[in-house]
Structure formats: C-alpha cells, structure tokens
Design an enzyme around this catalytic site. Structure first.
Site: not given
Lengths: 485, 96
Positions: A71, A146, A170
């Site tokens: 990420k 997210s 997330s």
C-alpha cells in the site's frame, strides 16, 4: 510452469513451488511483473521495474521469491510514496517502513505501490488523488477502502498478496468487497514505523491474502517489537500456519442488536449460512450484547479526525512535498494545504480541529474518549462469555462508483461493523462467506464474514478462520484473471 | 449545527484557505456529521475514564546512547527550497 498455475497459486503454494525447484524465483517475478504491468483496475500507483524488484527480495528466506504489493502509505526508500495525496506528489522517502524492510528481508520482491484513499481516509478508494481503483468482480463498483488497491490487486490476480493498513476497517472492508482474506492484528502487534500516520491510536498494518494460511505466514513475518515504534509489542510465541479443521468447544458471540438496519438481504443470508457452518463444525453460537457499539461510528468520527488533524499538520510545504506560493509564510501554509489536500481529508482536518478547539474539547473529544472506554468494556464483557465475536464485515456488498459520495455519513456507515473493533484495539479478520446479489438486483458479489478475538489471540483467530474457510470453500477464481488487460 | 463564521475560524486554525464554495459545502457537511456525533450525549459516561490508547504500556525507553541520524543532505533532499544546509521559507511578514 504454465501461467494459469502461477496465477492460481497462493503465496504459500508459490513459495513451496520455488523451494521444490518446480519454478524459479525469476520466472515467478517475471510473471507477476507482467501481470502488474497490465493492471486495468488502477490498482497500482507505482510499479517496480525488474531490477528494482529483484534488489528488494533477499534470497534464502522461507517465503523467498514470492512477490508482494505494498500500500502506498508505507515509506519506501528511493521509491515514490504519496499516500494517494497531491501534497506528497513526487515525494521519495529517505527511509523504509519496518514492515517493508521485513518483507524484503524475508525474500519478497516488491511489485509496486498500491492505490488507496488519500491518507487512508475513505471506504471506497474514490478519495485517491490519482483516480479511483476498480473492483475486479465488477469494474463499475468500488473495491472498498482505504486499502482498495491492495485488495483489488490480490483479488484481480495482479499480486499474490499485499500489505494494507486498517484504522477503522480499511483492510477488512475492502477484503470483504473483493472476496479475499484481510487481517487487522491487535494494535501493537506490528510496528507502525514508516507508515504514514492517519490516526495513531488506531492505525495498524496487516495482510490482504487469498486465504487464511497466507495471512498467518505474512503476519509471522510482520509481527514483533520494533525499537523504532514504542507502541509495538509483537505477539508472544509468534504465529504458525493453521491446521484446525473443527470448531469443537469454541463459542461465537453474535451481537444481534448491532446487525439490524441498513443491512442488505443477501449479506444477511450469507451471514446466517456461515453461522450454520460454524455449528456444523462443532462451534456454539451465542447471542451477545455490545450495548455501546452502536455509538462507535460517532465516537470514531471525533477521535480519528482529531488525531488526523494533528498528524497532518506536518504537511506545511517546508520540509518535503508540495509548496504553493512564496508570498509570505502564512499564505504558503494555507495555499499549500488548500491545493494539496482533497475534499475528504479537508473535511476530517476541519472536523478534528473543531473537536479539539477551545470550548468544544470536552463536549466532543473528551466525551468520545469516554465512549471509547465503554466500547472497550463491552468487548471485555463479551469475551468473558465467548471466544469470538462475529458479524458481517460490511452491511452491503461492493457498491457502485459514485453511489455514496454525496453524503459523507452514508459512506461512514459502511464501517459500522469494523469500527467498534478498531476502537477496542482487538484483532479481527474478514474471510469470504460466499456471493450475494446486491439489494435491487444485479450479478452476485462477495460477502465478507468478520471474526474478532481478544487482544493478542491471533493464533486462535487464525485457527478458527482456517477451519471455517475450509468448510465454506469459497472460489474467487472468477475475478482472478480479470485484473489484467 | 455549525455556522459559516465558525467554519471560517476552524479553517484558519487548520491553515486551510478554503474557497467560498468549499466553506458553503463544509458548513452543511460538518453540521450534518455533528448532528450524528451529538448522539454521543445519550451515553452515560459518569465516572468513566477516557481511553487515549488501548495498550497498557508505560515509559517505553531505550538506553541513552548517541547514534547516527539522517545526514543533513538526505534530510534536505525532499525540501521544496533547500538553502545553505537549511529549509528556506518565505518571510513571515507579507511584503507591503
């Protein structure tokens, strides 16, 4: 080895194939780099070239040669890191996050940096400054957020596995939306060093994987005390690959009071099916109450923005990132931040600054911290009676792009089942529970099943999840090919 | 409820120079979020200690030994305007 075999293999299976000499690490890396190069989901914000990827993975480790997607919230020395924000456009960190150093030391080449909601604020990945990421099951729908990019690239066959972060859901929510496994460990299990901060009392790193065994293997690599993060303590005894096949003697608490309004019929049906599976495996289902969990979203949207408004004050145009205007110092601060942050980030900075401002602190921040204590106590009482607490991961399946962007609160409610667990700091996993039609009809989409456990009982959580996963027998292959052009 | 004037005040505290349109939008959005958040008043918090952190950790220290930190050059490598080994910023005083 045929491409289809490489694509279908989990992280653990790929590691085993390399160790047995059935395929070389170079072949594996070339295959995944070419998949990533053909990303049609906007899952990657930055992709490794063959040379840089090879440098990253030291040989000889047990997971050596299995590439990983990271990420874009993790700092990577020499590699652009943006947290999907314009304010960090072009930023190249001078150091590497502990989690990324650990995957590299375990021999995992980095495939690239994945898309996300800006500064991890969002539940749909639509808040990325670099464009939305698409769900590989239906490219008109969101992958969740997210960690949407990390979930989409794993589900869409653009990476064997990925790292994400979870503040209020997330990792778990996008894993649920994309039909994969997502594990949020106990707060403190993994170092946060080099992870760009959103809400520091809640942020935690974790794996997004094809199955529970892969999640266990990655967690073992990641967990541990790190002197660079004083809140990291690790997991005593470490984590082993799961072997459980039954759930005999284990009790699963269902907070019926929380699972009510706003939940889709299809999601509820898969949830009930999964409870039956648990009983078939010898587990016991018990109704429990979490009397204050219904207030978790409200408490969270005071606490997380308050922490965010403080953490994001560092983006001021002085030391790194964007700088707008050279008029005078105050204008530089204000115009840099005005230009650099997106609408959701501004909303949360404003909300947090308001909640911390003179005259409102006690009414908002102080009160929310006490409600958080009530929620922690709810879980303590529940775990005195049961081994696990289970809910759907989200009230709906993946929604359409743009469907929830008009009203912030509607989007926030997507995390109604994940946020209480985040506030309590306890570990939870989302595993695929099957497919269901969205309300209003349409093709079937994945449904996530969330299992939470007491702090630092990850091994127990992983064993139970593994047994349940085997019984469910979810098949995610329908999405696996579609991530690449 | 939050008034437009309060939004402007909070924007100044947040160092955000919002456009008029953003101020309008945020006034509505923040009011709506705060309406939901105000439901926290229903929770009995009498005598409850606040939670700022879930881990029972105290005074995590390491031995006080000097060690190298980032080289000055490296620390300045991402600066928008490095100058003479420092971060240069515009004057705090607006030019007349």
């Amino acid at each position: 080895m045929a491409d289809m075999q490489l694509l279908a293999a989990s992280g653990a299976e790929t590691a085993a194939q390399i160790a047995a000499g059935e395929v070389s690490a170079d072949e594996v890396l070339d295959f995944w780099l070419s998949r990533a190069a053909n990303d049609r989901l906007n899952g990657y914000l930055w992709k490794s070239g063959p040379e840089s990827a090879r440098e990253g993975g030291a040989p000889g480790g047990p997971l050596s040669g299995v590439p990983i997607a990271i990420k874009d919230i993790f700092c990577t020395e020499g590699v652009p890191t943006t947290a999907a924000s314009r304010i960090l456009g072009g930023y190249v960190p001078p150091y590497t996050a502990t989690s990324v150093s650990k995957t590299a030391a375990a021999g995992m080449p980095m495939l690239g940096k994945t898309n996300m909601d800006e500064f991890a604020m969002g539940s749909s990945n639509e808040n990325s400054a670099y464009g939305a990421c698409l769900n590989p099951w239906d490219t008109e729908r969101v992958p969740g957020g997210s960690s949407g990019g990390s979930a989409a690239v794993v589900a869409g066959g653009l990476a064997p596995w990925a790292l994400g972060t979870d503040t209020g859901g997330s990792i778990r929510q996008p894993a649920g939306f994309c039909g994969i496994v997502g594990l949020k460990p106990t707060y403190g299990a993994i170092s946060r060093y080099g992870m760009i901060a959103f809400a520091s009392s809640l942020d935690q790193c974790g794996p997004l994987t094809r199955n529970v065994t892969d999640a266990a293997l990655l967690l073992e690599v990641l967990q541990g005390r790190d002197e660079m993060d004083t809140t990291s303590v690790g997991i005593e005894g470490g984590i082993k690959a799961p072997t459980a096949e039954r759930l005999d003697g284990m009790t699963f608490g269902v907070p019926r009071g929380l699972i009510g309004e706003g939940i889709e019929a299809g999601v509820l049906a898969r949830f009930e099916d999964t409870l039956i599976r648990i009983a078939e495996l010898g587990g016991e289902i018990v109704d429990i109450e979490l009397p204050h969990a219904g207030h978790a979203i409200s408490a969270y949207y005071v606490l997380a923005p308050a922490e965010a408004s403080t953490n994001l004050s560092r983006y001021d145009g002085v030391r790194y990132g964007l700088r707008s205007s050279d008029e005078d110092l105050l204008s530089m601060y204000e115009l840099t931040r005005e230009e650099g942050f997106g609408p959701e980030v501004k909303r949360r900075i404003m909300l947090g600054t308001y909640a911390l401002s003179s005259g409102y602190y006690d009414a908002y921040y102080g009160r929310a911290q006490k409600v958080r204590t009530r929620i922690v106590e709810d879980f303590d009482s529940a775990f005195a009676k049961v081994d696990f607490v289970v809910t759907p991961t989200s009230p709906t399946v993946a929604f359409r792009l743009g469907e929830k962007t008009a009203d912030p609160w509607t989007m926030y409610l997507s995390d109604v089942f994940t946020v209480p667990i985040s506030l309590a700091g306890i570990p939870a996993i989302s595993i695929p529970a099957g497919l269901a039609e969205p309300d209003g009809g349409g093709p079937e989409l994945p449904v996530g099943f969330q299992i939470a456990a007491p702090a630092f009982s990850e091994q127990k959580l992983i064993e139970a999840s593994h047994a349940l996963e085997q019984a469910i027998g979810f098949d995610g292959s329908a999405a696996l090919e579609g991530g690449a052009r | 409820m939050i008034e437009r004037e309060q939004v402007l005040h909070v924007a100044r505290l947040s160092r955000l120079r919002l456009s008029d349109e953003e101020v309008d939008t945020l006034t509505g959005e923040l009011s709506s979020v705060l309406d939901h958040v105000d439901k926290l008043a229903e929770v009995d918090i009498e005598g409850v200690e606040p939670t700022s952190h879930v881990l029972p950790l105290e005074n995590v220290l390491r031995t006080d030994e000097p060690r190298p930190s980032l080289e000055r050059e490296v620390a300045l490598s991402q600066a928008p305007d490095p100058h003479d080994g420092a971060f240069r910023v515009p004057s705090p005083q607006a030019e007349a």
